[in-house]
Design a protein around this motif. Sequence first.
Motif, PDB file in Angstrom:
ATOM      1  N   ALA A 201      -9.605 -45.010  -9.080  1.00 13.98           N
ATOM      2  CA  ALA A 201      -8.948 -46.106  -8.233  1.00 13.98           C
ATOM      3  C   ALA A 201      -7.694 -45.395  -7.406  1.00 13.98           C
ATOM      4  CB  ALA A 201      -8.536 -47.299  -8.929  1.00 13.98           C
ATOM      5  N   ILE A 202      -7.062 -44.751  -8.041  1.00 14.64           N
ATOM      6  CA  ILE A 202      -5.787 -44.233  -7.405  1.00 14.64           C
ATOM      7  C   ILE A 202      -5.978 -43.170  -6.388  1.00 14.64           C
ATOM      8  CG2 ILE A 202      -3.555 -43.056  -7.936  1.00 14.64           C
ATOM      9  CD1 ILE A 202      -3.533 -44.397 -10.450  1.00 14.64           C
ATOM     10  N   LEU A 203      -7.014 -42.362  -7.033  1.00 14.17           N
ATOM     11  CA  LEU A 203      -7.101 -40.945  -6.223  1.00 14.17           C
ATOM     12  C   LEU A 203      -8.429 -41.462  -4.816  1.00 14.17           C
ATOM     13  CD1 LEU A 203      -7.362 -38.458  -8.511  1.00 14.17           C
ATOM     14  CD2 LEU A 203      -5.348 -38.893  -7.143  1.00 14.17           C
ATOM     15  N   ARG A 204      -8.812 -42.714  -4.688  1.00 16.86           N
ATOM     16  CA  ARG A 204      -9.841 -42.958  -3.685  1.00 16.86           C
ATOM     17  C   ARG A 204      -8.978 -43.182  -2.370  1.00 16.86           C
ATOM     18  NH1 ARG A 204     -12.410 -47.400  -1.728  1.00 16.86           N
ATOM     19  NH2 ARG A 204     -14.687 -46.869  -1.140  1.00 16.86           N
ATOM     20  N   LYS A 205      -9.706 -42.616  -1.232  1.00 13.73           N
ATOM     21  CA  LYS A 205      -8.962 -42.885  -0.341  1.00 13.73           C
ATOM     22  C   LYS A 205      -9.514 -44.266   0.363  1.00 13.73           C
ATOM     23  CE  LYS A 205      -8.242 -38.337   1.633  1.00 13.73           C
ATOM     24  NZ  LYS A 205      -8.459 -37.268   2.716  1.00 13.73           N
ATOM     25  N   PRO A 206      -8.388 -45.056   0.993  1.00 10.95           N
ATOM     26  CA  PRO A 206      -9.125 -46.461   1.458  1.00 10.95           C
ATOM     27  C   PRO A 206      -9.918 -45.948   2.782  1.00 10.95           C
ATOM     28  CG  PRO A 206      -6.578 -45.927   1.992  1.00 10.95           C
ATOM     29  CD  PRO A 206      -7.150 -44.949   0.902  1.00 10.95           C
ATOM     30  N   THR A 207     -10.803 -46.805   2.807  1.00 17.68           N
ATOM     31  CA  THR A 207     -11.683 -46.823   4.106  1.00 17.68           C
ATOM     32  C   THR A 207     -10.799 -47.160   5.303  1.00 17.68           C
ATOM     33  OG1 THR A 207     -12.338 -48.925   3.822  1.00 17.68           O
ATOM     34  CG2 THR A 207     -13.785 -47.286   3.068  1.00 17.68           C
TER      35      THR A 207
END
Length: 87
Positions: free
Chosen positions: A79-85
């Motif tokens: 959740a922390i490392l995922r890039k926002p769309t």
Amino acid sequence: MALQQTKTAASKTQAPATSTTTPGQFIFGKENYKWLIISIAVVAFGFVLMSGTTDIYSTTKIVIAPIVVLAGFALGFYAILRKPTAK
């Protein structure tokens, strides 16, 4: 006297400064927060599985619950490392 007149003339020609502020942006996107909440719930569920006083050496408490907690932490890192769309 002439200095005063140039100051007033210059202030009349300048456009007034507008105080338009842009809304603050969050670091994470909506999906990131959703995954973070899910990971917190999974970690909490793992600790609930570990709790209790009966049968300390049960398979649920010494094998399954720690795996569930680690999976929750892994979801938190995702959740922390995922890039926002981008919109």
